[in-house]
Design an enzyme around this catalytic site. Structure first.
Site, mmCIF file in Angstrom:
data_model
loop_
_atom_site.group_PDB
_atom_site.id
_atom_site.type_symbol
_atom_site.label_atom_id
_atom_site.label_comp_id
_atom_site.label_asym_id
_atom_site.label_seq_id
_atom_site.Cartn_x
_atom_site.Cartn_y
_atom_site.Cartn_z
ATOM 1 N N ARG A 177 0.823 -1.218 0.000
ATOM 2 C CA ARG A 177 0.000 0.000 0.000
ATOM 3 C C ARG A 177 0.858 1.269 0.000
ATOM 4 O O ARG A 177 0.512 2.269 0.640
ATOM 5 C CB ARG A 177 -0.972 0.039 1.190
ATOM 6 C CG ARG A 177 -1.743 -1.241 1.411
ATOM 7 C CD ARG A 177 -2.491 -1.657 0.186
ATOM 8 N NE ARG A 177 -3.144 -2.954 0.360
ATOM 9 C CZ ARG A 177 -3.691 -3.613 -0.666
ATOM 10 N NH1 ARG A 177 -3.614 -3.148 -1.899
ATOM 11 N NH2 ARG A 177 -4.283 -4.759 -0.463
ATOM 12 N N LYS A 299 0.801 -8.648 13.883
ATOM 13 C CA LYS A 299 -0.499 -8.914 13.240
ATOM 14 C C LYS A 299 -0.692 -10.422 13.347
ATOM 15 O O LYS A 299 0.026 -11.187 12.686
ATOM 16 C CB LYS A 299 -0.437 -8.459 11.781
ATOM 17 C CG LYS A 299 -1.611 -8.890 10.912
ATOM 18 C CD LYS A 299 -1.489 -8.292 9.490
ATOM 19 C CE LYS A 299 -2.620 -8.767 8.582
ATOM 20 N NZ LYS A 299 -2.590 -8.134 7.252
ATOM 21 N N GLU A 303 -5.730 -12.265 8.153
ATOM 22 C CA GLU A 303 -5.425 -12.314 6.721
ATOM 23 C C GLU A 303 -4.245 -13.232 6.409
ATOM 24 O O GLU A 303 -3.309 -12.851 5.709
ATOM 25 C CB GLU A 303 -5.175 -10.903 6.183
ATOM 26 C CG GLU A 303 -6.362 -9.986 6.405
ATOM 27 C CD GLU A 303 -6.238 -8.617 5.768
ATOM 28 O OE1 GLU A 303 -5.101 -8.128 5.622
ATOM 29 O OE2 GLU A 303 -7.284 -8.033 5.434
ATOM 30 N N ARG A 336 -2.143 -5.914 17.195
ATOM 31 C CA ARG A 336 -3.227 -5.371 16.354
ATOM 32 C C ARG A 336 -4.536 -6.147 16.554
ATOM 33 O O ARG A 336 -4.512 -7.350 16.832
ATOM 34 C CB ARG A 336 -2.812 -5.384 14.886
ATOM 35 C CG ARG A 336 -1.621 -4.469 14.629
ATOM 36 C CD ARG A 336 -1.210 -4.491 13.181
ATOM 37 N NE ARG A 336 -2.010 -3.630 12.338
ATOM 38 C CZ ARG A 336 -2.557 -4.017 11.182
ATOM 39 N NH1 ARG A 336 -2.446 -5.246 10.749
ATOM 40 N NH2 ARG A 336 -3.231 -3.155 10.454
ATOM 41 N N ARG A 353 -18.345 -8.881 9.365
ATOM 42 C CA ARG A 353 -16.940 -8.529 9.639
ATOM 43 C C ARG A 353 -16.749 -7.348 10.589
ATOM 44 O O ARG A 353 -15.892 -7.418 11.471
ATOM 45 C CB ARG A 353 -16.225 -8.295 8.298
ATOM 46 C CG ARG A 353 -14.831 -7.746 8.432
ATOM 47 C CD ARG A 353 -14.099 -7.811 7.112
ATOM 48 N NE ARG A 353 -13.005 -6.859 7.097
ATOM 49 C CZ ARG A 353 -12.199 -6.667 6.068
ATOM 50 N NH1 ARG A 353 -12.370 -7.358 4.953
ATOM 51 N NH2 ARG A 353 -11.235 -5.788 6.130
ATOM 52 N N LYS A 377 -7.972 -0.678 14.523
ATOM 53 C CA LYS A 377 -8.143 0.379 13.526
ATOM 54 C C LYS A 377 -9.283 1.298 13.979
ATOM 55 O O LYS A 377 -10.171 0.858 14.706
ATOM 56 C CB LYS A 377 -8.479 -0.221 12.166
ATOM 57 C CG LYS A 377 -7.319 -1.007 11.571
ATOM 58 C CD LYS A 377 -7.596 -1.470 10.143
ATOM 59 C CE LYS A 377 -6.387 -2.245 9.612
ATOM 60 N NZ LYS A 377 -6.516 -2.667 8.218
ATOM 61 N N ASP A 382 -12.236 -1.465 7.244
ATOM 62 C CA ASP A 382 -10.835 -1.351 6.828
ATOM 63 C C ASP A 382 -10.566 -0.003 6.176
ATOM 64 O O ASP A 382 -10.394 0.065 4.962
ATOM 65 C CB ASP A 382 -10.489 -2.482 5.847
ATOM 66 C CG ASP A 382 -8.990 -2.559 5.599
ATOM 67 O OD1 ASP A 382 -8.246 -1.900 6.352
ATOM 68 O OD2 ASP A 382 -8.563 -3.267 4.672
ATOM 69 N N GLU A 410 -4.525 4.143 0.830
ATOM 70 C CA GLU A 410 -4.945 2.871 0.230
ATOM 71 C C GLU A 410 -6.339 2.970 -0.394
ATOM 72 O O GLU A 410 -6.540 2.574 -1.537
ATOM 73 C CB GLU A 410 -4.912 1.763 1.288
ATOM 74 C CG GLU A 410 -5.451 0.446 0.750
ATOM 75 C CD GLU A 410 -5.417 -0.694 1.756
ATOM 76 O OE1 GLU A 410 -5.005 -0.482 2.913
ATOM 77 O OE2 GLU A 410 -5.816 -1.808 1.373
ATOM 78 N N GLU A 527 -15.022 11.920 -1.057
ATOM 79 C CA GLU A 527 -16.131 11.155 -0.474
ATOM 80 C C GLU A 527 -17.344 11.113 -1.424
ATOM 81 O O GLU A 527 -18.078 10.133 -1.459
ATOM 82 C CB GLU A 527 -16.525 11.862 0.828
ATOM 83 C CG GLU A 527 -17.361 11.082 1.773
ATOM 84 C CD GLU A 527 -17.630 11.892 3.048
ATOM 85 O OE1 GLU A 527 -17.777 13.135 2.967
ATOM 86 O OE2 GLU A 527 -17.675 11.274 4.117
ATOM 87 N N TRP A 557 -13.770 -11.943 1.698
ATOM 88 C CA TRP A 557 -13.290 -10.983 2.702
ATOM 89 C C TRP A 557 -14.384 -10.371 3.583
ATOM 90 O O TRP A 557 -14.088 -9.533 4.439
ATOM 91 C CB TRP A 557 -12.517 -9.845 2.008
ATOM 92 C CG TRP A 557 -11.372 -10.332 1.177
ATOM 93 C CD1 TRP A 557 -11.369 -10.527 -0.167
ATOM 94 C CD2 TRP A 557 -10.071 -10.710 1.639
ATOM 95 N NE1 TRP A 557 -10.143 -10.993 -0.577
ATOM 96 C CE2 TRP A 557 -9.319 -11.113 0.515
ATOM 97 C CE3 TRP A 557 -9.451 -10.741 2.891
ATOM 98 C CZ2 TRP A 557 -8.002 -11.547 0.590
ATOM 99 C CZ3 TRP A 557 -8.133 -11.170 2.980
ATOM 100 C CH2 TRP A 557 -7.425 -11.577 1.845
HETATM 101 C C1 GCV Z 1 -0.834 -5.014 5.836
HETATM 102 C C2 GCV Z 1 -5.888 -4.298 4.546
HETATM 103 C C3 GCV Z 1 -4.845 -4.044 3.495
HETATM 104 C C4 GCV Z 1 -3.656 -4.954 3.662
HETATM 105 C C5 GCV Z 1 -3.105 -4.782 5.079
HETATM 106 C C6 GCV Z 1 -4.225 -5.085 6.054
HETATM 107 C C7 GCV Z 1 -3.800 -4.862 7.489
HETATM 108 O O1 GCV Z 1 -6.501 -5.523 4.345
HETATM 109 O O2 GCV Z 1 -5.411 -4.165 2.223
HETATM 110 O O3 GCV Z 1 -2.706 -4.616 2.701
HETATM 111 O O4 GCV Z 1 -1.992 -5.611 5.310
HETATM 112 O O5 GCV Z 1 -5.314 -4.232 5.807
HETATM 113 O O6 GCV Z 1 -4.111 -3.798 8.007
HETATM 114 O O7 GCV Z 1 -3.161 -5.713 8.069
#
Ligand code: GCV
Length: 695
Positions: A177, A299, A303, A336, A353, A377, A382, A410, A527, A557
């Site tokens: 990203r 992390k 994912e 995280r 999700r 986050k 996301d 991103e 936006e 996802w």
């Molecule tokens: C680092 C999203 C992004 C991923 C990222 C992930 C995360 O899914 O697309 O690139 O991975 O968030 O925050 O871990």
């Protein structure tokens, strides 16, 4: 702007500022200079080079011994630099103890004192002084000046102790990203860097108050898994050494399966005695190379990254094992919370999700060791535009935590499209969790105390790379600057930040005013032309730039909008997935009612028919059309504003930003037409203003 590379630390022509300079400022008295404190010494150096940058001369530096009532020093005229304790004695001033990293800048007769509670405070005080000199002299009309142009009387403390940058830099030199060139830290599976460049970066970060940085991607793959081994630690230590004098602690992202990958153990079960021992020994080794490492970032169970779930353990089990290895060294484990089922079946409507982070972590409130910091986050999906602030903020009572933001664009235009993120962050800071008095996010930011919901700071995925201007889009520098400023002082407004950044980067006058106005419009414009009203994920899968309306609709996802011929969105109220129940009752009620739910979150929370009448009296569908036509038109208008600057900017800056506006315009056009066509085809209802929709 004279040099893009210098960002907000521009060289000024001597003549611009010299007149406003107090003639006494050419002498700097450093109290306690016998100190070997690296950060203190860096502060002196930054003051010296900063004055040179702004005024064109290097001041004489005079060391003054600390701890005494040095009468001779008192009689001198100039800038006095030192800790509060030392300056208090010298000037016989009633200076109360301040919080760590705080500073005070004060004019006393013809002298100026810059004092900090500690060395970090002095360094931040120096940077703030240098900023204020520019802001005051460039912007005399504003309220920034207190008294005559270079009189000072300010005292500041950071809002919170953790002010972090996360790099998603891969060890092969690419950046996940990343939109501004390759990594400044890695290349070809090694730590490869240009020392001066990293030092310049450290200076930029420190000037906005950043004090922690993780330098590798949280997806710890390939050779990056070896960063905590003897093979790579000497180079990691050299990076840490560059950041150290700037008060920035290095963190390393680690892989949860390190005991298997590096230690060749059969498992990485966090409760296995061999695994516990392994983390302890490996962490001791890491600290033998970097004794002041901030800690590890991880992390896990996210994912495809391994985590404690593979052994039926929870995230407190996982985090605490690493925490105990770090504890003797004063290190932190930053854990995280981006944990969700990334192998979902779109047919299955029982999962949602956005509920996952709260469901996984709130039940563990109080189970984490005291050197574990959770990092959710800010939103629950996301980094989508229009996501509400996550419900765990304000809800944790016994867990140290920070909030993760994303500076890299991103989902906000890849640093091709202009999108000034402080507008978004101001809204986040303003969000009221309503779980007691003073429960807006900005009021919750502070030092953690047991039983409180304090957010101990922020981490943000950074937007820089090896591009000469660091951020690809030159105006995206404002997002990095804005992040530092806003987390230092969450009461700042996006408009203050835009104005500050423009004055520092471009000087005063019309140019700065135009750029500031462009920045301030850019987020709302963005936006308008992307996925409507917080519905999220209509981006191109993988790259996440440009529209692909059903691109994520049948993916694994968990990112669905479920548009059909009558309605769109997922009902996340109590009658739907129950997501809103994770908030306080009053916030849940506010979200649950479409007429009190903010428009920007409307389709995040609700499934609504196209003929639903929104607050402005127009139908949802008509609002989708309107915003998308407006979004495109506004980009066109912003580009027009930029074109006014042709003769007042360096050609390179003007042209590179112009070419990005051209690309943004074609992106906005694609979004406008694809979104409008999609909804027209789905609903069969046209635009009531008769504008062109491609059927
Ligand atoms: C680092 C999203 C992004 C991923 C990222 C992930 C995360 O899914 O697309 O690139 O991975 O968030 O925050 O871990």
């Amino acid at each position: 702007m004279l040099r893009e590379y210098d960002c907000w630390l521009q060289n000024r022509k001597k003549n611009t500022f010299y007149d406003s300079l107090n003639p006494e400022f050419n002498a700097v008295y450093v109290i306690g200079m016998e100190s070997s404190d690296l950060i203190f010494n860096q502060a002196v150096e930054e003051l010296r080079t900063g004055l040179l940058r702004l005024f064109g001369f290097s001041p004489a530096i005079y060391p003054v011994k600390s701890g005494g009532n040095d009468k001779k020093a008192e009689e001198k005229k100039g800038i006095f630099l030192g800790t509060r304790e030392n300056l208090k004695n010298l000037f016989n001033l009633p200076m109360e103890k301040m919080a760590p990293s705080s500073f005070m800048i004060k004019s006393i007769d013809k002298n100026l004192i810059i004092t900090g509670e500690d060395a970090e405070g002095i360094l931040y005080g120096v940077f703030r002084f240098l900023f204020l000199v520019v802001l005051k002299t460039e912007n005399k009309s504003r309220d920034l000046s207190q008294g005559s142009s270079l009189e000072f009387d300010i005292r500041e403390e950071p809002s919170s102790p953790i002010r972090m940058i996360n790099h998603w830099d891969n060890i092969n030199g690419t950046i996940e990203r990343g939109y501004a060139g390759s990594s400044i830290f890695f290349k070809d599976d090694k730590i490869v860097y240009e020392k001066e460049r990293v030092k310049d970066y450290a200076r930029l970060l420190s000037s906005i108050g950043i004090n922690a940085l993780s330098f590798n991607n949280v997806n710890v793959r390939g050779a990056a898994r070896m960063l905590i081994t003897e093979e790579m630690l000497p180079d990691a230590a050299a990076i840490a050494a560059i950041f150290r004098p700037f008060g920035i602690k290095l963190f390393i992202s680690v892989n949860f399966n390190s005991p298997i990958i590096i230690g060749k153990l059969p498992v990485s079960d966090p409760l296995d005695p061999g695994v516990i021992e392994w983390w302890k020994n490996q962490t001791d080794l890491v600290y033998s190379y970097i004794p002041d490492l901030g800690g590890f970032l991880i992390k896990a169970d996210s994912e495809g990254q391994p985590g404690p779930f593979q052994y039926g353990r929870n995230h407190a089990d996982g985090a605490n094992t690493l925490a105990r290895a770090l504890k003797p060294h004063g290190g932190l484990i930053i854990w995280r919370c981006f944990v969700y089922n990334a192998a979902q079946d779109w047919r299955d409507r029982t999962q949602d999700r956005p509920k996952a982070a709260y469901d996984n972590f709130l039940p563990l409130d109080g189970s984490f060791d005291d050197n574990v910091i959770l990092q959710p986050k800010y939103g629950t999906l996301d980094f989508q535009v229009g996501e509400p602030v996550a419900p765990m903020f304000g809800a944790f009572k016994k867990t140290r935590h920070i909030m993760e933001l994303q500076i890299t664009q991103e989902y906000t235009g890849h640093q091709i499209d202009l999108c000034f993120l402080p507008t978004l962050w101001e809204g986040i800071m303003d969000f009221n969790t309503d779980r007691g008095p003073n429960s807006r996010i900005r009021e919750l930011v502070g030092n953690y105390r047991e039983g409180s919901s304090f957010i101990e700071g922020f981490a943000a995925v950074v937007n820089i790379g090896l591009d000469n201007n660091w951020t690809g889009h030159t105006l995206a520098q404002a997002n990095l600057y804005g992040y530092g400023r806003m987390i230092w002082d969450p009461s700042l407004k996006a408009s203050d930040i835009a104005r500050e950044w423009c004055l520092l980067s471009f000087g005063s006058g019309k140019t700065s005013e135009i750029i500031s106005a462009i920045l301030l419009k850019s987020y709302r414009t963005y936006e308008k032309y992307i996925a409507p009203f917080g519905v999220g994920f209509m981006v191109t899968p993988g790259s996440h730039y440009g529209p692909n309306i059903e691109g994520y609709e049948y993916s694994r996802w968990g990112t669905y909008h479920r548009a059909d011929t009558k309605a769109i969105g997922v009902d996340r109220t109590s009658s739907g997935t129950g997501y809103t129940d994770q908030y306080s009752p009053s916030v849940a009620a506010m979200f649950a009612n479409p007429s009190s739910c903010p428009d920007e979150n409307l389709l995040f929370i609700h499934r609504l028919p196209y003929d639903f009448i929104m607050k402005n009296g127009e139908s949802l569908l008509q609002n989708i059309y309107n915003t998308h036509f407006e979004g495109y038109d506004e980009v066109f208008a912003l580009m027009g504003e930029w074109k006014k600057l042709k003769d007042s900017l360096e050609e390179e800056v003007y042209n590179s930003v112009l070419s990005r506006f051209e690309r943004q315009l074609s992106n906005a056009r694609e979004w406008r037409d694809q979104i409008n066509t999609y909804f027209f085809r789905r609903s069969g209802i046209g635009d009531k203003k008769g504008r062109q929709i491609y059927g």
